[in-house]
Scaffold this motif. Sequence first.
Motif, PDB file in Angstrom:
ATOM      1  N   PHE A  92       0.836  -1.202   0.000  1.00  0.00           N
ATOM      2  CA  PHE A  92       0.000   0.000   0.000  1.00  0.00           C
ATOM      3  C   PHE A  92       0.873   1.255   0.000  1.00  0.00           C
ATOM      4  N   TYR A  93       1.910   1.226   0.802  1.00  0.00           N
ATOM      5  CA  TYR A  93       2.823   2.365   0.930  1.00  0.00           C
ATOM      6  C   TYR A  93       3.428   2.730  -0.433  1.00  0.00           C
ATOM      7  N   ARG A  94       3.885   1.733  -1.152  1.00  0.00           N
ATOM      8  CA  ARG A  94       4.516   1.975  -2.455  1.00  0.00           C
ATOM      9  C   ARG A  94       3.522   2.494  -3.483  1.00  0.00           C
ATOM     10  N   LYS A  95       2.327   1.916  -3.499  1.00  0.00           N
ATOM     11  CA  LYS A  95       1.314   2.370  -4.456  1.00  0.00           C
ATOM     12  C   LYS A  95       1.006   3.858  -4.251  1.00  0.00           C
ATOM     13  N   ILE A  96       0.881   4.263  -2.990  1.00  0.00           N
ATOM     14  CA  ILE A  96       0.539   5.655  -2.681  1.00  0.00           C
ATOM     15  C   ILE A  96       1.705   6.584  -3.005  1.00  0.00           C
ATOM     16  N   LYS A  97       2.917   6.190  -2.642  1.00  0.00           N
ATOM     17  CA  LYS A  97       4.095   7.022  -2.875  1.00  0.00           C
ATOM     18  C   LYS A  97       4.414   7.162  -4.359  1.00  0.00           C
ATOM     19  N   GLU A  98       4.055   6.160  -5.149  1.00  0.00           N
ATOM     20  CA  GLU A  98       4.349   6.185  -6.581  1.00  0.00           C
ATOM     21  C   GLU A  98       3.606   7.296  -7.314  1.00  0.00           C
ATOM     22  N   LEU A  99       2.575   7.844  -6.720  1.00  0.00           N
ATOM     23  CA  LEU A  99       1.842   8.939  -7.358  1.00  0.00           C
ATOM     24  C   LEU A  99       2.657  10.221  -7.400  1.00  0.00           C
ATOM     25  N   ALA A 100       3.721  10.277  -6.606  1.00  0.00           N
ATOM     26  CA  ALA A 100       4.633  11.432  -6.605  1.00  0.00           C
ATOM     27  C   ALA A 100       3.927  12.748  -6.291  1.00  0.00           C
ATOM     28  N   VAL A 101       3.029  12.711  -5.304  1.00  0.00           N
ATOM     29  CA  VAL A 101       2.400  13.929  -4.781  1.00  0.00           C
ATOM     30  C   VAL A 101       2.665  13.941  -3.275  1.00  0.00           C
ATOM     31  N   PRO A 102       2.547  15.097  -2.620  1.00  0.00           N
ATOM     32  CA  PRO A 102       2.782  15.147  -1.173  1.00  0.00           C
ATOM     33  C   PRO A 102       1.853  14.200  -0.423  1.00  0.00           C
ATOM     34  N   VAL A 103       2.440  13.343   0.423  1.00  0.00           N
ATOM     35  CA  VAL A 103       1.670  12.378   1.199  1.00  0.00           C
ATOM     36  C   VAL A 103       1.991  12.547   2.682  1.00  0.00           C
ATOM     37  N   HIS A 104       0.955  12.567   3.510  1.00  0.00           N
ATOM     38  CA  HIS A 104       1.119  12.689   4.956  1.00  0.00           C
ATOM     39  C   HIS A 104       0.579  11.419   5.604  1.00  0.00           C
ATOM     40  N   PHE A 105       1.466  10.649   6.237  1.00  0.00           N
ATOM     41  CA  PHE A 105       1.067   9.432   6.930  1.00  0.00           C
ATOM     42  C   PHE A 105       0.933   9.724   8.422  1.00  0.00           C
ATOM     43  N   ASN A 106      -0.041   9.087   9.052  1.00  0.00           N
ATOM     44  CA  ASN A 106      -0.208   9.242  10.489  1.00  0.00           C
ATOM     45  C   ASN A 106      -0.871   7.992  11.058  1.00  0.00           C
ATOM     46  N   PHE A 107      -0.704   7.813  12.353  1.00  0.00           N
ATOM     47  CA  PHE A 107      -1.350   6.712  13.064  1.00  0.00           C
ATOM     48  C   PHE A 107      -2.628   7.227  13.697  1.00  0.00           C
ATOM     49  N   SER A 108      -3.687   6.429  13.668  1.00  0.00           N
ATOM     50  CA  SER A 108      -4.976   6.876  14.174  1.00  0.00           C
ATOM     51  C   SER A 108      -4.894   7.295  15.643  1.00  0.00           C
ATOM     52  N   GLY A 109      -4.091   6.584  16.424  1.00  0.00           N
ATOM     53  CA  GLY A 109      -3.967   6.917  17.837  1.00  0.00           C
ATOM     54  C   GLY A 109      -3.415   8.309  18.053  1.00  0.00           C
ATOM     55  N   GLU A 110      -2.427   8.706  17.232  1.00  0.00           N
ATOM     56  CA  GLU A 110      -1.852  10.050  17.374  1.00  0.00           C
ATOM     57  C   GLU A 110      -2.861  11.112  16.988  1.00  0.00           C
ATOM     58  N   LYS A 111      -3.577  10.881  15.894  1.00  0.00           N
ATOM     59  CA  LYS A 111      -4.565  11.857  15.452  1.00  0.00           C
ATOM     60  C   LYS A 111      -5.711  11.976  16.461  1.00  0.00           C
ATOM     61  N   PHE A 112      -6.132  10.843  16.996  1.00  0.00           N
ATOM     62  CA  PHE A 112      -7.176  10.829  18.015  1.00  0.00           C
ATOM     63  C   PHE A 112      -6.708  11.572  19.268  1.00  0.00           C
ATOM     64  N   LEU A 113      -5.512  11.268  19.720  1.00  0.00           N
ATOM     65  CA  LEU A 113      -4.975  11.907  20.924  1.00  0.00           C
ATOM     66  C   LEU A 113      -4.868  13.412  20.743  1.00  0.00           C
ATOM     67  N   ASN A 114      -4.490  13.835  19.564  1.00  0.00           N
ATOM     68  CA  ASN A 114      -4.324  15.264  19.290  1.00  0.00           C
ATOM     69  C   ASN A 114      -5.655  16.005  19.311  1.00  0.00           C
ATOM     70  N   SER A 115      -6.768  15.283  19.137  1.00  0.00           N
ATOM     71  CA  SER A 115      -8.090  15.915  19.106  1.00  0.00           C
ATOM     72  C   SER A 115      -8.719  16.009  20.494  1.00  0.00           C
ATOM     73  N   ILE A 116      -8.096  15.366  21.474  1.00  0.00           N
ATOM     74  CA  ILE A 116      -8.682  15.293  22.815  1.00  0.00           C
ATOM     75  C   ILE A 116      -8.407  16.558  23.614  1.00  0.00           C
ATOM     76  N   ASN A 117      -9.451  17.114  24.215  1.00  0.00           N
ATOM     77  CA  ASN A 117      -9.311  18.223  25.145  1.00  0.00           C
ATOM     78  C   ASN A 117      -9.440  17.669  26.555  1.00  0.00           C
ATOM     79  N   ASN A 118      -8.306  17.459  27.186  1.00  0.00           N
ATOM     80  CA  ASN A 118      -8.284  16.804  28.488  1.00  0.00           C
ATOM     81  C   ASN A 118      -8.177  17.805  29.628  1.00  0.00           C
ATOM     82  N   LYS A 119      -8.964  17.561  30.678  1.00  0.00           N
ATOM     83  CA  LYS A 119      -8.891  18.389  31.883  1.00  0.00           C
ATOM     84  C   LYS A 119      -8.014  17.657  32.902  1.00  0.00           C
ATOM     85  N   ASN A 120      -8.176  17.939  34.157  1.00  0.00           N
ATOM     86  CA  ASN A 120      -7.336  17.299  35.162  1.00  0.00           C
ATOM     87  C   ASN A 120      -7.961  16.048  35.758  1.00  0.00           C
TER      88      ASN A 120
END
Length: 238
Positions: free
Chosen positions: A115-143
């Motif tokens: 999958f990685y190679r197929k996507i990279k072969e398009l030669a356009v900017p690609v941003h890979f991320n893990f769902s856990g990181e994206k999810f964590l970044n969306s969380i507004n946590n209190k104390n």
Amino acid sequence: MNVLNLLFTKDGLIYQIAKNKSIQEEKSYFVTEETPENLIEEKLDEILLKQRFDEIHVISALNHFTLMPEGFSEHEAGFELIAFNAPADREKEELMLSVNKKFGVQFYYTFPKNFYRKIKELAVPVHFNFSGEKFLNSINNKNNKEIHINLYHNQCEFFAIDNKKVILYNNLDVNSEVDFLYFVMFTLSKIGFGINETNFYAYGETTENETFISELQKFVKNMRIVFDNVPNKNFILN
């Protein structure tokens, strides 16, 4: 600008095409007993050929990962660390890294090389991320002690957070909503989060997992659905 968003789950591929923030197309594919084994690869090929994209965003929710403190630099150990949680194949998987500065953690995860190679072969900017990181970044946590649950099709990821510190993250591949509930409640007992003192937040496919939500509400005192993934909205925590 034409942007392609791709979300890979344990048995599916969800894509969304956006043009200047307007959703043009969105569709999901899931492997079942009736579908070909290579369904996801076939559909990925079709999606990548749909049109010329200016940018691609790829989110992996595949259950091949490990969580480490930010700054851990022994990257060559990534595969060995992931292997404690799930089988990792160096020949077939690409080792990836996602860093979350907000909570001071980083994820090593793998992504299928084909999958990685197929996507990279398009030669356009690609941003890979893990769902856990994206999810964590969306969380507004209190104390407070908090459990944040992100629901997918036959899949669930959740964070246990206390005083703005990540206590635990897990990504579960299960076929039963009852199993979701069992794993979450079992986790609470192991990390010492009392049901009455813990705030629960649910995201993602909450309508699709209605049984899980309703059963959870029977046990917990503080429960809130942050948002439900409806078509053309809140795709991959946008």
